[in-house]
Design an enzyme around this catalytic site. Structure first.
Site, PDB file in Angstrom:
ATOM      1  N   GLY A  59      47.187  34.935  44.909  1.00 59.41           N
ATOM      2  CA  GLY A  59      47.710  35.218  44.263  1.00 59.41           C
ATOM      3  C   GLY A  59      49.093  35.630  45.563  1.00 59.41           C
ATOM      4  O   GLY A  59      50.244  34.842  46.015  1.00 59.41           O
ATOM      5  N   CYS A  60      48.664  36.758  46.141  1.00 61.50           N
ATOM      6  CA  CYS A  60      49.101  37.714  47.455  1.00 61.50           C
ATOM      7  C   CYS A  60      49.215  36.671  48.262  1.00 61.50           C
ATOM      8  O   CYS A  60      50.501  37.088  49.615  1.00 61.50           O
ATOM      9  CB  CYS A  60      48.468  38.593  47.331  1.00 61.50           C
ATOM     10  N   THR A  61      48.416  36.340  48.437  1.00 59.14           N
ATOM     11  CA  THR A  61      48.101  34.881  49.961  1.00 59.14           C
ATOM     12  C   THR A  61      49.525  33.119  50.100  1.00 59.14           C
ATOM     13  O   THR A  61      49.976  33.750  50.430  1.00 59.14           O
ATOM     14  CB  THR A  61      47.112  34.119  49.571  1.00 59.14           C
TER      15      THR A  61
ATOM     16  N   ALA B  81      52.261  35.082  50.247  1.00 59.87           N
ATOM     17  CA  ALA B  81      52.800  36.366  51.763  1.00 59.87           C
ATOM     18  C   ALA B  81      53.677  34.487  52.493  1.00 59.87           C
ATOM     19  O   ALA B  81      54.065  34.246  53.599  1.00 59.87           O
ATOM     20  CB  ALA B  81      51.845  37.107  52.069  1.00 59.87           C
TER      21      ALA B  81
ATOM     22  N   LYS C 119      47.547  42.951  46.289  1.00 59.46           N
ATOM     23  CA  LYS C 119      45.746  43.459  47.663  1.00 59.46           C
ATOM     24  C   LYS C 119      46.225  42.294  48.023  1.00 59.46           C
ATOM     25  O   LYS C 119      46.336  40.944  48.370  1.00 59.46           O
ATOM     26  CB  LYS C 119      44.435  43.038  46.547  1.00 59.46           C
TER      27      LYS C 119
END
EC number: 1.11.1.24
Length: 145
Positions: free
Chosen positions: A44-46, A49, A39
């Site tokens: 974690g996704c940030t 990225a 998401k």
């Protein structure tokens, strides 16, 4: 279980951050880093990225393409891209078709799995376990960059 090394990467066509159509076939002849994440704009996704963002010049120098895929829509991808200055395309897999094709469906979200696809469309490396803050460097190390 995610697709394995040696498998032909499933073709896909979807919209990117800017609403442009993007297909895996657009990158024939190039190495593609196709990373799935759950998401936009979550911790974690940030980190993941930002890891790719910070290492992006190294990927460009190796003529490698980075594509992030989640089940978020284009508007969400746009906000995420602008907030963190992401220089690569995010693919909106709103119907989950790409996520299912790569067998990384976590039940309404994409599992965190990365595929390295060679210029002929074969999967040459799969990361089933990802350390979000160093993932881009881990990918570069795996391809000998």
């Amino acid at each position: 279980m995610a697709l394995s090394v040696g498998t032909t990467a499933p073709a896909f066509t979807a919209k990117d951050t800017d609403g442009n159509t993007v297909s895996l076939s657009d990158f024939a002849g190039k190495t593609v880093v196709l990373y799935f994440y759950p998401k936009d704009d979550t911790p974690g996704c940030t980190k993941e990225a930002q890891s790719f963002r910070d290492s992006y010049p190294e990927f460009q120098g190796k003529d490698m393409v980075v594509l992030g895929v989640s089940m978020d829509d284009e508007a969400s991808h746009k906000k995420f891209t602008e907030k963190y200055g992401l220089p690569f395309q995010l693919v909106a897999d709103t119907d989950g078709a790409i996520t299912k094709a790569y067998d990384v469906d976590g039940g309404g979200y994409a599992k965190r799995v990365t595929f390295i696809i060679d210029g002929s469309g074969k999967i040459v490396h799969v990361f089933n376990t990802v350390k979000t803050d160093t993932h881009a460097q881990d990918v570069l190390a795996a391809v000998g960059a």
